[in-house]
Design a protein around this motif. Structure first.
Motif, short mmCIF file in Angstrom:
data_model
loop_
_atom_site.label_atom_id
_atom_site.label_comp_id
_atom_site.label_asym_id
_atom_site.label_seq_id
_atom_site.Cartn_x
_atom_site.Cartn_y
_atom_site.Cartn_z
N GLY A 44 -11.65 9.40 -12.18
CA GLY A 44 -11.96 8.85 -13.50
C GLY A 44 -10.82 8.15 -14.18
O GLY A 44 -10.63 8.26 -15.40
N PHE A 45 -10.02 7.40 -13.42
CA PHE A 45 -8.92 6.65 -13.99
C PHE A 45 -9.44 5.53 -14.89
O PHE A 45 -10.53 5.00 -14.68
N ARG A 46 -8.63 5.16 -15.88
CA ARG A 46 -8.97 4.03 -16.75
C ARG A 46 -9.07 2.75 -15.94
O ARG A 46 -9.94 1.90 -16.19
N ASP A 47 -8.18 2.59 -14.97
CA ASP A 47 -8.18 1.41 -14.11
C ASP A 47 -7.47 1.79 -12.83
O ASP A 47 -6.69 2.75 -12.78
N ILE A 48 -7.73 1.03 -11.76
CA ILE A 48 -7.09 1.25 -10.46
C ILE A 48 -6.60 -0.10 -9.97
O ILE A 48 -7.39 -1.05 -9.84
N ILE A 49 -5.31 -0.22 -9.71
CA ILE A 49 -4.71 -1.52 -9.37
C ILE A 49 -3.90 -1.39 -8.08
O ILE A 49 -3.17 -0.41 -7.87
N THR A 50 -4.04 -2.40 -7.23
CA THR A 50 -3.12 -2.55 -6.10
C THR A 50 -2.64 -3.99 -6.09
O THR A 50 -2.98 -4.77 -6.98
N PHE A 51 -1.84 -4.35 -5.08
CA PHE A 51 -1.08 -5.60 -5.15
C PHE A 51 -1.13 -6.36 -3.84
O PHE A 51 -1.23 -5.76 -2.76
N GLN A 52 -1.03 -7.68 -3.94
CA GLN A 52 -0.89 -8.49 -2.74
C GLN A 52 0.43 -8.18 -2.02
O GLN A 52 0.54 -8.41 -0.82
N PHE A 53 1.39 -7.67 -2.74
CA PHE A 53 2.68 -7.30 -2.16
C PHE A 53 2.85 -5.78 -2.15
O PHE A 53 3.97 -5.27 -2.29
N ALA A 54 1.73 -5.05 -1.96
CA ALA A 54 1.76 -3.58 -2.02
C ALA A 54 2.76 -2.98 -1.04
O ALA A 54 3.45 -2.00 -1.35
N ALA A 55 2.85 -3.55 0.17
CA ALA A 55 3.74 -2.99 1.18
C ALA A 55 5.20 -3.06 0.76
O ALA A 55 6.02 -2.23 1.17
N ALA A 56 5.54 -4.07 -0.04
CA ALA A 56 6.93 -4.25 -0.47
C ALA A 56 7.11 -3.92 -1.94
O ALA A 56 8.07 -4.36 -2.56
N PHE A 57 6.18 -3.13 -2.51
CA PHE A 57 6.24 -2.90 -3.95
C PHE A 57 7.50 -2.13 -4.36
O PHE A 57 8.08 -2.40 -5.41
N SER A 58 7.93 -1.17 -3.54
CA SER A 58 9.16 -0.43 -3.88
C SER A 58 10.37 -1.35 -3.82
O SER A 58 11.28 -1.25 -4.65
N ALA A 59 10.38 -2.27 -2.84
CA ALA A 59 11.46 -3.27 -2.80
C ALA A 59 11.38 -4.18 -4.02
O ALA A 59 12.41 -4.53 -4.61
#
Length: 717
Positions: free
Chosen positions: A488-503
């Protein structure tokens, strides 16, 4: 991936690297904040190999050579696991310890909390399985010397220098690589530690030996002797290999034309050079980058309450940002050692796509990990020598991974080999059809991650409807649907650069130094004007000393003094509580009673955000347990460009169909190229959105919407 906009894309000026247990991710950033990413397998024996391959992959995506890349770069930021792996594998320096007489068994005794850390519930019930962490210094190389300083800093027993001489000579004869010194209450008065260090260096020089000397008051001058001892031991034990890895990365960067020093990420956020005197503060730098990146994205989307989730090949890391506040943990546990290292709080479980699957042939009990296939040999489908099935093999068997497009086609997945091994070792042993068994394994992983998210939420007394879930890591989008379903999150987001998100998060950080020192300042709720003013003056005096030390370090690192900013902070609690809250001071210096009231008001505001306003309890008074100061200097950062929303039809990104097993049956899933999705596009499941570095699976009935920042919003049906 390149952000779009009216600005011209120039040459990259920042490289951000995140070396995880399985993959090394690279992000390149130009002066306008445009970026592209690269990826390669991690090379644990020499991280510079994986680093340069990953950087070459990113340079190829940018369309320039490695030499052109490095010769134009201003900053190389590296976060990795080299030091942590040294600790885990016990391959560090040979240490000796000199401590206050009577505390020689301190290492062996440890603390109960650290001794039971990482044990499962079942193992905590059955103490027969319990063992203490292997000591970094054996008892025979631990020497006690007569001395005593009390909690107020007064010398009760003078230092017996002849005992120090004898102890040092024994350690020299033992051929140790480093001598650590930790005496009681040295964080209040380090006189004895300093003298022991002087004697040690004199004896080492006489013997013509090459032995380093570390003192606890220089590494972490804060309260709690056991954690301070662990900190100085790990600084001496593990950082030599870490510095060697970082030096190798710097050398190979300079070989290709880089002109400056390599920077690394501190565990509390911020960048520092690889010559940082307290390098153990960078031991868990990789996951911290994700928290920094999440805070950056939160500002864009207008929600400062975020749950961060990072799933790679080995672990599932979770962090919480509550109303803009990120919790600082002053005593994190690393490999069952409790340290005095301020760290952005993370919860971690063993749950990643590289987890090895095992089925007991007698009981048919299924185990996920805790071992991971890592990058060498990796999952069976990588065809690099792996023989035990993993979650990634299940993803390949079920058609969720494209065998011809992993790392953009640079790795061809052997699905048939993975299928044969999984059938033999898992499905047949269970007596369950192949594809049903593979999906069941994936459900187990996703249920573990889902339950971990629920525990983090309930443990902090927060409601998921206020929070946006940010999912990243190479495996995050792949398993996003199952990990987040039903919460039940307000929103759920991922990224085109998810694999390098920490970088990516690393590149959002500024240069930073953090200095702190323990205090014991108790402020009664009924304190008068004079008492409050006296406390304010004492606090301000400590901040002045810390400011001078922090600025000196920043200037020595090459930052102009006029560009260094400082923000003092306090670690405070209601008197009698066991945990502190970090409070950024509302003023640079404090002198008056009103200044002290402003500090108390700032504490109560932060406390109310992290916990709840009704939990305030000012009637018992306030305690300042630590005073500190953060010094920062700016650097260029990436930007996400906001664009107008277009039509919903994602036909321009469509590239075919593939059979995928979802929800207990096969579907003809639409395939989309992730980088070709534009703001306004909506993808309806069943679908698979592919990127060279990651894959987003959209289950039947679910959908994905691309917003004006080109962020991918996952919506459950």
């Amino acid at each position: 991936m390149t952000t779009a906009g009216a600005q011209t894309i120039g040459n990259p000026i920042v490289i951000g690297i995140d070396a995880g247990g399985t993959m090394t991710d690279t992000i390149l950033v130009d002066g306008n904040g445009h970026f592209k990413i690269g990826k390669a397998a991690t090379t644990p024996r020499d991280e510079s190999e994986g680093f340069i391959i990953s950087a070459a992959d990113a340079a190829e995506a940018w369309g320039i050579s490695l030499d052109d890349l490095f010769s134009g770069i201003d900053v190389v930021l590296y976060s990795g696991t080299g030091m942590l792996n040294t600790l885990l594998s016990r391959t560090g320096r040979k240490l000796g310890l000199i401590t206050t007489k009577g505390l020689e068994d301190m290492i062996l005794m440890g603390r109960g909390l650290q001794a039971w850390a990482d044990y499962s519930y079942a193992d905590r019930l059955h103490a027969i399985t319990h063992h203490h962490p292997d000591p970094l210094v054996p008892r025979r190389r631990t020497h006690g010397v007569t001395e005593r300083v009390d909690q107020f800093g007064d010398i009760i027993i003078p230092l017996y220098e002849h005992e120090v001489v004898a102890s040092v000579r024994k350690l020299i004869a033992d051929k140790v690589d480093a001598i650590c010194i930790m005496t009681v209450f040295s964080h209040v008065n380090p006189t004895h530690e300093k003298r022991i260090a002087e004697i040690a260096r004199e004896e080492i020089a006489k013997a013509g030996a090459e032995i380093l000397v570390y003192t606890s008051h220089e590494v972490r001058p804060v309260i709690r002797e056991q954690s301070r001892l662990n900190s100085v031991l790990i600084e001496a034990y593990a950082t030599s290999r870490g510095r060697k890895q970082l030096k190798g990365i710097e050398d190979i960067s300079k070989k290709h034309g880089y002109r400056y020093r390599v920077q690394t990420l501190l565990s509390f956020g911020g960048l520092t050079s690889i010559d940082h005197p307290r390098l153990h503060e960078t031991m868990i730098s990789g996951p911290i980058g994700g928290i920094l990146g999440a805070a950056y994205v939160g500002k864009l989307i207008g929600n400062d309450s975020l749950i961060c989730s990072d799933m790679g090949g080995t672990s599932f890391d979770m962090g919480v940002i509550t109303r803009g506040q990120t919790r600082i943990e002053n005593e994190p546990i690393m490999d069952r050692f409790k340290l005095n290292v301020p760290t952005l709080h993370l919860d971690t479980i063993g749950a990643g796509a590289g987890m090895i699957l095992k089925v007991d042939p007698l009981t048919r009990k299924i185990s996920l990990g805790p071992e991971s296939a890592g990058s060498d040999p990796g999952p069976i489908c990588f065809n690099r020598g792996g023989t035990r099935p993993t979650i990634a093999d299940c993803d390949a068997i079920l058609g969720r991974l494209n065998p011809d497009y992993f790392l953009g086609g640079k790795v061809k997945l052997d699905v048939e080999k993975a299928t044969r091994a999984f059938k033999e070792q898992c499905a047949d042993v269970l007596g369950v059809p192949l594809h049903e068994a593979a999906e069941g394994m994936i459900h187990m992983l996703e249920d573990d991650a889902n339950n971990a998210l629920r525990r983090v939420i309930s443990g902090q007394g927060i409601h998921p409807s206020e929070f946006t879930l940010l999912s990243y890591g190479g495996s995050g989008p792949l398993h996003l649907a199952g990990c987040s379903r039903g919460i039940g999150f307000r929103d759920i987001i991922t990224f085109q650069f998810a694999a390098a998100f920490s970088a990516f998060g690393c590149t959002t950080a500024d240069y930073m130094r953090r200095h702190s020192i323990s205090t014991q300042i108790d402020i009664p709720s009924a304190a008068g004007e004079d008492e409050l003013a006296a406390h304010a003056a004492r606090i301000s005096g400590v901040w002045k000393e810390l400011r001078e030390a922090a600025i000196a370090e920043m200037v020595a690192d090459g930052h102009p003094r006029e560009k260094v900013r400082t923000v003092p902070f306090l670690m405070m609690r209601y008197t009698g509580q066991l945990e502190d809250v970090e409070v950024a001071a509302p003023l640079d210096q404090a002198q008056t009673a009103d200044d002290m009231r402003r500090i108390i008001e700032a504490f109560e505001t932060v406390y109310g955000k992290i916990n709840h306003r009704v939990s305030r309890y000012g009637a018992v008074g306030y305690s300042v347990m630590e005073l500190g100061l953060i010094a920062t200097a700016d650097k260029v950062k990436p930007v996400l460009v906001k664009r107008l929303l277009g039509g919903a039809d994602p036909a321009a990104a469509h590239k075919g169909r593939r059979e995928a097993y979802l929800g207990g049956r096969w579907h003809k899933a639409n395939l989309y190229e992730m980088d070709d999705l534009q703001p306004g596009h909506e993808v309806k499941g069943p679908a698979i959105i592919e990127h060279p570095a990651t894959t987003l699976v959209v289950h039947p009935g679910d959908s994905v919407f691309v917003d004006e920042w080109t962020l991918l919003h996952y919506r459950h049906g």
